[in-house]
Design an enzyme around this catalytic site. Structure first.
Site, PDB file in Angstrom:
ATOM      1  N   GLU B  68      40.292  41.149  44.707  1.00 18.64           N
ATOM      2  CA  GLU B  68      39.635  40.360  45.618  1.00 18.64           C
ATOM      3  C   GLU B  68      38.669  41.163  46.652  1.00 18.64           C
ATOM      4  O   GLU B  68      37.272  41.397  46.967  1.00 18.64           O
ATOM      5  CB  GLU B  68      39.617  39.090  46.694  1.00 18.64           C
ATOM      6  N   HIS B 137      43.784  25.608  46.491  1.00 18.68           N
ATOM      7  CA  HIS B 137      42.855  25.790  45.637  1.00 18.68           C
ATOM      8  C   HIS B 137      41.444  24.649  45.668  1.00 18.68           C
ATOM      9  O   HIS B 137      40.629  24.401  44.717  1.00 18.68           O
ATOM     10  CB  HIS B 137      43.140  25.042  43.780  1.00 18.68           C
TER      11      HIS B 137
END
Ligand SMILES: Cc1ncc(C[n+]2csc(CCOP(=O)(O)OP(=O)(O)O)c2C)c(N)n1
Ligand SMILES: [Mg+2]
Lengths: 317, 332
Positions: B68, B137
C-alpha cells in the site's frame, strides 16, 4: 566534483556556525564527511533527472542548483527561504532543479521516487529518478515495498544508500540481520549487490554512471550502498559521543575532501586553481549567509497559503 | 413515439459508475492512469474497474503487489511529475498501513514546498460497513481523512455522483480521497449519458422540508431519506442534505437549511468520537445559534469496532427507524 564537495562542506560548516549562534532553530542534519556521495551522483545526472533526499538533504539541494542564500534563509526561517519558511531544513525542495523534496519520515520517499520514474517512462522520456537514504532506512517496510515494485516494474530509478554506519545513535550493525544493510538485500529483488567507497567521489561517480545508463536503457533499478561516515553527530543536538574515538579518527583520516584534493594534485592539477575553487565557495557561502541573515522573517500571511491548489487554505464554503 | 424520445440518462449500478467515470476521464486525458491491487486483470475486488484494462491497456491500468505504501508513493511521485493517477486502496481500512504516504507525504507536499509541488491524484477506497466483513474490513474512514489538512474528502451516495464527483476529483489539482460506499456498490441509479462532471464541495438537498434538517453522507443519505419519508406520513417534513464531500465542506447549504428549519440532526456511519458531525455541529452552533430551536443532535454508530454478526452490525449502524425515532422525539 571537487568544487561540488567544497561547496557542500563550506555550506554545512556555515549552517553549523549559524546554529552555534542560535540563529538556526529546530533541527538540522549535516552531511559533513558524506559530500563525495552527493557530488559523485550529481555529476552523473542530467538536469532533467529527478532527485529525492532525506532530512539530511542540504547537499543534494545545493547540487541540484538551489541557491545557497535561499537554503540558508529557509534554515533561518526567512521569507526569502526556499519554501518561504514552511518546510525548514528537513524538507528542502527545489522543483526548478527537479529536486523533488527532502523527506523526514524514514523510507517514504523511495516509494515516491518510483512514481517519478514510472511517470518518466510513461511519458516516454528517458529521465531517471534517484532516491538517497540512510542505512537505517533499509530496515523499514517502505524500502522493501519500493525495491520490489521498482524491480518488478523495471523502473528507471537509483536507490543510493548513504551508509554512515549509524542510524541516529545506534550502530546499524547491531540492528540489522545482514552485514551490508543495502547490498545484502539486493538479491531479494533480483538486483546486483553494489558497494562503493562513499568517500571517493570518483568511485561513486563511476558506479552512478553505470546505474544511470542501466536505468535509461530500460533495464531497471539499481541499489547502491555507498559507505561513508558523518564527521559530526546525527543532528545538531547530537555531539556523537556514542562513537569510539578511534573509529572517528580513522574516518577523519579518510575525509573525502583532502583526499580528492591530493588526487587532483597528483594528477597534475594546478594548486592555484584548487585554491580559487575554495575561495569562490567561501565567498558564495559568506554572501549567502549575509543575504539570509538580512532577510525578513517569514511573513505570518504565509501561514494559510498553499495548502490547496487555489493557493489558500479554505476548506469550506 | 419511443423513437422520438431523447435518452438523457441510463441506469447503472454504483459499481459500474466507478468504471464509467474512470473511462470517461481516461478517454479524455492520457495522463490519467489507474493502479492498485487486482484492479487490472481481475477488474478489482469490488469489480469496480472491470473492462478498463481491456480498453486502456496495461500501461495505464496496472496491477500492483500488496504494497500500500508503494502504491500510494508511486501515485504521488507520478502526480508530482505530470500524471493524474488514480490509486485504489481496496478496503478503506488499509489506509492505516499507508497513512504515512497519505497524511505525511501527499497531504503536505504542496504546503511544505510552498507550492513548488502539486499532487493531483485520487485515492479510491471501498468504505464503510453493512456487508458483515468485521472490524478490519468495514470501517468508515472519512473522519480520519478529514482531520488532515491538505486532503479533499469525497463520499458519493448515488451512481450519478460517483461519475460526476470522480470526474471532478480526477480534474482537481489537489489530492482527493474518494470514498466509495461498499454497501452501495449494487445500487442502481440514473447517470447522464453524455460526459458528466460535477463540482466538489457542493452539497445537495435530496428532500425539501421545513421542520428539521437531516445532514448525512454516503450510505446514510438513503437511511435518512427513508426516515424522512416515514416522518412525512406523520406530518413532519424533513430536509435531507447530502454533504457529498467533507472537504470542501458546504456549510452554506447546511446553514441555509438550518436557518429555515431551526433543527439539525446529523446521521453518521462513523463511530461517535470526532465524527464529521461533531465538526459540523460546532460550526452550526457558532454560526447559526440564534436560528436553532434546539441543540444539534448527532445520530452515529456507537463508539465500538464494527462487529461481524449481522444482528450486531445492524444494531450498530444508524437505521431509518432510529433516525426517525430521534427526530420524532426531539420534535415531540
Ligand atoms: C519512520 C521514522 N522513524 C523514525 C524516525 C526518527 N529518525 C530520524 S533520522 C533517524 C535515523 C535514520 O538513520 P539513517 O537512515 O541511517 O540515516 P542517517 O540519519 O544516518 O543519514 C531516525 C530513527 C523518522 N524520522 N521516521
Ligand atoms: Mg545512517
Amino acid at each position: 566534483m571537487y568544487r561540488a564537495q567544497v561547496r557542500v562542506r563550506y555550506f554545512e560548516k556555515k549552517a553549523y556556525d549559524l546554529f552555534l549562534q542560535n540563529l538556526v532553530k529546530g533541527t538540522s542534519h549535516l552531511a559533513i564527511g558524506q559530500e563525495a556521495i552527493a557530488a559523485g551522483v550529481a555529476a552523473a545526472l542530467r538536469p532533467d533527472d529527478y532527485v529525492f533526499a532525506t532530512y539530511r538533504g542540504h547537499a543534494h539541494a545545493i547540487l541540484r542548483g538551489a541557491p545557497m542564500a535561499a537554503v540558508l534563509a529557509e534554515l533561518l526561517g526567512r521569507q526569502s527561504g526556499l519554501m518561504a519558511g514552511k518546510g525548514g531544513s528537513m524538507h528542502l525542495t527545489y522543483a526548478a532543479g527537479n529536486f523533488l523534496g527532502s523527506y523526514a519520515i524514514v523510507g517514504a520517499h523511495l516509494t515516491i521516487a518510483n512514481g517519478a520514474a514510472w511517470s518518466a517512462r510513461y511519458r516516454g522520456t528517458d529521465q531517471v529518478a534517484v532516491a538517497f537514504f540512510g542505512d537505517g532506512a533499509t530496515n523499514i517496510g517502505a524500502f522493501h515495498e519500493a525495491l520490489n515494485l521498482a524491480a518488478t516494474w523495471k523502473l528507471p530509478v537509483l536507490f543510493i544508500c548513504e551508509n554512515n554506519l549509524y542510524m541516529e545513535y545506534t550502530p546499524i550493525a547491531t540492528v540489522t540481520a545482514v552485514a551490508r544493510p543495502a547490498a545484502d538485500r539486493a538479491s531479494a529483488y533480483g538486483l546486483a549487490p553494489i558497494v562503493v567507497d562513499g568517500n571517493d567521489a570518483d568511485a561513486v561517480y563511476e558506479v552512478a554512471l553505470a546505474a544511470v545508463a542501466r536505468a535509461r536503457s530500460g533495464e531497471g533499478p539499481s541499489l547502491v550502498e555507498a559507505v561513508t561516515y558523518r564527521h559530526g553527530g546525527h543532528s545538531r543536538a547530537d555531539p556523537g559521543k556514542y562513537r569510539p574515538d578511534e573509529e572517528v579518527a580513522e574516518w577523519l583520516a579518510k575525509d573525502p575532501l583532502p583526499r580528492y584534493r591530493e588526487r587532483l594534485l597528483a594528477s597534475g592539477a594546478n594548486p592555484a586553481v584548487l585554491d580559487r575553487i575554495e575561495a569562490e565557495a567561501h565567498d558564495e557561502v559568506e554572501q549567502a549567509s549575509l543575504a539570509a541573515q538580512g532577510a525578513p522573517l517569514a511573513d505570518p500571511a504565509e501561514l494559510e497559503r498553499q495548502v490547496f491548489a487555489d493557493g489558500g487554505a479554505t476548506w469550506r464554503r | 413515439m419511443a423513437t422520438l424520445t431523447q435518452v438523457a440518462t441510463r441506469t447503472v449500478t454504483y459499481r459500474e459508475a466507478v468504471a464509467l467515470g474512470l473511462a470517461q476521464e481516461m478517454g479524455r486525458d492520457p495522463t490519467v492512469v489507474l493502479i492498485g491491487e487486482d484492479v487490472a486483470a481481475a477488474g478489482g475486488v469490488f469489480k469496480a474497474t472491470a473492462g478498463l484494462l481491456e480498453r486502456f491497456g496495461p500501461e495505464r491500468v496496472r496491477d500492483t503487489p500488496i504494497s500500500e505504501q508503494a502504491i500510494l508513493g508511486a501515485a504521488m511521485g507520478a502526480a508530482m511529475t505530470g500524471l493524474r493517477p488514480v490509486a485504489e486502496l481496496m478496503f478503506a481500512d488499509f489506509l492505516s498501513v499507508a497513512h504515512d504516504i497519505v497524511a505525511n507525504q501527499v497531504a503536505k507536499a504542496r504546503y511544505m514546498t510552498n507550492g513548488q509541488l502539486s499532487v493531483p491524484l485520487v485515492v479510491r477506497f471501498g468504505n464503510g460497513a453493512g456487508l458483515r466483513f468485521g472490524a478490519q474490513h468495514s470501517q468508515s474512514v472519512e473522519s480520519w481523512l478529514m482531520a488532515v489538512p491538505g486532503l479533499k474528502v469525497v463520499v458519493p451516495s448515488t451512481p450519478a455522483d460517483v461519475v460526476g464527483l470522480l470526474a471532478a476529483a480526477v480534474r482537481d489539482d489537489d489530492p482527493v480521497m474518494f470514498l466509495e460506499e461498499k454497501a452501495l456498490y449494487p445500487m442502481n441509479g440514473e447517470v447522464p449519458s453524455g460526459e458528466h462532471v460535477d463540482q466538489l464541495g457542493v452539497a445537495r438537498v435530496r428532500r425539501h422540508g421545513k421542520d428539521a434538517t437531516i445532514v448525512s453522507l454516503g450510505t446514510m443519505v438513503h437511511r435518512s431519506l427513508e426516515a424522512a419519508a416515514q416522518l412525512a406520513t406523520e406530518g413532519v417534513e424533513c430536509e435531507v442534505v447530502d454533504l457529498r464531500s467533507l472537504v470542501p465542506l458546504d456549510v452554506t447549504t447546511v446553514a441555509a437549511s438550518v436557518t429555515k428549519t431551526g433543527r439539525m440532526f446529523t446521521v453518521e456511519e462513523n463511530p461517535r468520537l470526532c465524527g464529521w458531525g461533531a465538526e459540523l455541529a460546532s460550526i452550526i452552533g457558532e454560526e447559526c445559534f440564534y436560528d436553532l430551536d434546539a441543540p444539534v443532535r448527532r445520530i452515529t454508530s456507537p463508539h465500538v469496532p464494527v462487529p461481524a454478526a449481522g444482528s450486531l452490525e445492524d444494531a450498530m449502524l444508524p437505521s431509518a427507524e432510529r433516525v426517525a425515532d430521534v427526530v420524532r422525539r426531539a420534535l415531540g
